[in-house]
Design a protein around this motif. Structure first.
Motif, PDB file in Angstrom:
ATOM      1  N   ILE A  81       0.853  -1.208   0.000  1.00  0.00           N
ATOM      2  CA  ILE A  81       0.000   0.000   0.000  1.00  0.00           C
ATOM      3  C   ILE A  81       0.885   1.254   0.000  1.00  0.00           C
ATOM      4  N   ASN A  82       1.888   1.250   0.891  1.00  0.00           N
ATOM      5  CA  ASN A  82       2.780   2.409   0.975  1.00  0.00           C
ATOM      6  C   ASN A  82       3.531   2.640  -0.329  1.00  0.00           C
ATOM      7  N   MET A  85       1.273   4.151  -2.869  1.00  0.00           N
ATOM      8  CA  MET A  85       0.994   5.550  -2.597  1.00  0.00           C
ATOM      9  C   MET A  85       2.206   6.442  -2.841  1.00  0.00           C
ATOM     10  N   ARG A  86       3.378   5.933  -2.541  1.00  0.00           N
ATOM     11  CA  ARG A  86       4.613   6.708  -2.760  1.00  0.00           C
ATOM     12  C   ARG A  86       4.912   6.866  -4.259  1.00  0.00           C
ATOM     13  N   LYS A 166      -7.755  -0.372  -2.952  1.00  0.00           N
ATOM     14  CA  LYS A 166      -7.147   0.781  -2.294  1.00  0.00           C
ATOM     15  C   LYS A 166      -7.484   0.823  -0.805  1.00  0.00           C
ATOM     16  N   GLN A 167      -8.677   0.368  -0.449  1.00  0.00           N
ATOM     17  CA  GLN A 167      -9.117   0.477   0.948  1.00  0.00           C
ATOM     18  C   GLN A 167      -8.894  -0.845   1.677  1.00  0.00           C
ATOM     19  N   HIS A 256      -1.532   4.320  -6.424  1.00  0.00           N
ATOM     20  CA  HIS A 256      -2.772   4.693  -5.732  1.00  0.00           C
ATOM     21  C   HIS A 256      -2.878   6.185  -5.449  1.00  0.00           C
ATOM     22  N   TYR A 257      -1.848   6.955  -5.834  1.00  0.00           N
ATOM     23  CA  TYR A 257      -1.872   8.361  -5.450  1.00  0.00           C
ATOM     24  C   TYR A 257      -2.902   9.141  -6.251  1.00  0.00           C
TER      25      TYR A 257
ATOM     26  N   ARG B  93       8.800  11.043  -6.576  1.00  0.00           N
ATOM     27  CA  ARG B  93       7.958  10.024  -5.932  1.00  0.00           C
ATOM     28  C   ARG B  93       8.461   8.614  -6.231  1.00  0.00           C
TER      29      ARG B  93
END
Lengths: 257, 328
Positions: A81-82, A85-86, A166-167, A256-257, B93
């Motif tokens: 997940i991280n 998102m990164r 995502k959740q 996911h960002y 990023r």
């Protein structure tokens, strides 16, 4: 050689991040130890004095292995997940080694690091409780290796789901309790549950550490069930992960960002 | 010469989650990139640039069409194709912020199966060339955005692939660093003979470093042309006429009808200026016929210089007119 380089790179990264997030790591270990003290205290205060030692030994083994499963299985989910998102997950996905190999290297690395922490915690817990368990390395190593293979399979499933959903954080929190059930469940409850992921392995570990069973005392069938379960869950996990990766590439979900 | 990247009839659509309707992100996109070329992939927001770039990188699977990298189909043999391609997609990023500059370089090299020893010399060279040597032991989260961007490019370079894709490499960085990044990119092409596909909103960057541009709008290619050709073409076509008298109402109506993208301004009662884009001789004659109607005196005709940004805007707004090369 490429595999080895991949593993070395990931082992170093996991170690460096653990070091850089040292307060988090210390907090995690302290939380574990405080909860253990609580459990130990409850057994001492309200437990049946005739079964106190046995109960303490069960708590040490089950609790330690629950901690190990959380740190390996849950952490890979959070890591995916991280990374998504990164923005680094996309970069990893561009490696010609393939993302599943990178994830396998990550899993091996986190396992090596977390096993070290878990072994230290095991000795601290034993010293606190004054209960010294049977640490028969020759018997424990093959059981643990096969158990970890199955655990990696489940980790791959979690990593795959984390890529496309995502959740998934809420599910990861619930997962801790599912893992707790799998770690604490006694095999005597029903023979069917030995086919659940890593239940057979944990049961054999309990037999070794609490009842002092040695390698030669296990039936061949025990190892066959353990091997079959490990291979089944690993293959299933890898299949699910590769499928999820494909879905993510169809739908553009690697970030996911 | 064989193209190193070949994109053929690419289609991609996304399903909207709430309405279940499909949005066409890319439609029938085809182009080829040749070894050593720097191609600018341009388009307004939502045009389909990033989708196209991600499909070339193998991060997104196309619904239809093929992409080959060095002749390898990136859908059928994705990992093999990835050996020849690297990318900077989100710049800073794409890095691990809790690792140092050097650790990031070593980690990403390791992820491609390379040992520290294999890449040691290259890391030293990139740290020097990208002016990151002094910051090699600094955590990435403590670097400026420009430094992070340079590091992301160095990470892509370290992969040592023939093709590098850069999505918005100068986004959010100051002018000085943007200039430095441009110089680095030029140097990469010159020294390392790399093929670069670059997507950017910064037209100065595109004009400065790209040889050719593919402009995408609403998922389709609207132009595939060399930048020099576009500049010449639009420079020839853009005219400023200073008139000795204002146009009559009828002349202004005809001007609007014939040249919708014109600009007309009356400077005073005795003079007026028309800025108009003339695609060919016929349009020139039409304009003079229009002026002849009221015998409007023409005091001067100047050819207007246009920059690449103006050209881009004209193309995206569909004001390209005739005379432009059609996409291949």
């Amino acid at each position: 050689m490429a595999w080895l380089n991949l593993l070395k790179a990931n082992l170093k990264k996991e170690y460096l991040e653990l070091k850089r997030y040292l307060p988090n790591t210390i907090a995690m270990i302290l939380t574990f130890y405080i909860i253990f003290l609580g459990l130990f205290g409850v057994i001492q205060m309200v437990g049946d004095p005739t079964t106190q030692d046995a109960n303490t030994q069960y708590v040490i083994v089950n609790y330690i292995f629950w901690f190990l499963t959380i740190t390996i299985i849950n952490s890979i989910g959070y890591e995916v997940i991280n990374e998504a998102m990164r923005g680094t997950l996309e970069q990893l996905s561009m490696s010609p080694m393939g993302i599943w190999r990178i994830m396998a290297a990550r899993l091996l690395s986190t396992t090596v690091i977390n096993l070290t922490i878990v072994i230290a915690l095991l000795y601290v817990s034993m010293a606190t409780a004054g209960q010294w368990l049977n640490i028969d390395v020759v018997t424990l190593v093959p059981i643990m290796l096969l158990t970890l293979v199955g655990m990696f399979g489940i980790s791959f499933i979690i990593a795959g789901i984390s890529i496309i959903l995502k959740q998934v954080q809420a599910f990861l929190q619930i997962l801790q309790f599912i893992l707790m059930a799998l770690a604490f469940i006694p095999l005597s409850l029903s023979p069917i549950i030995q086919f659940l992921p890593f239940v057979k392995g944990f049961d054999m570990v309990r037999e070794v550490m609490i009842h002092g069973v040695s390698l030669s005392q296990f039936a061949m069938n025990d190892f066959l069930v353990l091997l079959a379960s490990a291979l089944f869950y690993f293959a299933l996990g890898l299949g699910v992960f590769i499928y999820c990766e494909r879905v993510a590439m169809e739908k553009g979900l690697l970030a996911h960002y | 010469m064989e193209p190193i990247v070949e994109v053929h009839n690419l289609h991609k659509q996304y399903k909207k989650r709430k309405t279940n309707e499909f949005t066409q992100a890319v439609s029938d996109v085809s182009f080829a990139v040749y070894p050593g070329e720097i191609l600018g992939l341009l388009g307004p927001n939502g045009a389909g640039k990033t989708t196209t770039i991600k499909m070339i990188c193998g991060l997104l699977r196309q619904d239809e069409g093929t992409i080959t990298i060095k002749g390898i189909d990136n859908k059928k043999k994705r990992l093999k194709a990835l050996r020849h391609i690297s990318a900077v997609l989100e710049g800073n990023r794409n890095l691990y912020w809790r690792l140092t500059v050097r650790e990031n370089l070593e980690y990403f090299a390791g992820n491609r199966g390379k040992s520290k020893r294999e890449v040691r010399e290259k890391i030293e060279r990139f740290l020097r060339d990208f002016h990151l040597k002094e910051k090699e032991h600094e955590l990435v989260n403590r670097l400026s955005r420009g430094m992070q961007q340079k590091l992301a490019i160095a990470v892509a370079m370290l992969a040592d692939t023939e093709v590098i894709l850069l999505d918005e490499p100068t986004l959010g960085i100051d002018i000085e660093t943007s200039y430095e990044v441009r110089e680095i990119l030029k140097q990469i092409v010159k020294d390392a003979k790399k093929t670069i596909i670059i997507s950017s909103h910064d037209m100065d960057v595109i004009q400065d470093i790209c040889e050719r541009t593919v402009i995408i709008n609403q998922g389709q290619i609207v132009i595939d042309e060399k930048i020099d050709n576009l500049l010449k073409l639009f420079a020839v076509r853009n005219y400023k006429l200073t008139l000795g008298a204002p146009l009559t109402t009828e002349q202004q109506r005809l001007l609007r009808e014939k040249f919708p993208a014109y600009q007309y301004e009356e400077t005073d009662h005795l003079q007026a200026v028309i800025e108009v884009d003339l695609a060919g001789n016929e349009e020139f004659y039409d304009l003079f016929d229009l002026l002849k109607l009221a015998k409007t005196p023409v005091e001067s005709i100047d050819r207007e210089m246009v920059n690449f940004e103006q050209i881009f805007m004209k193309i995206v707004k569909g004001e390209g007119g005739n005379g432009l090369a059609q996409p291949s």
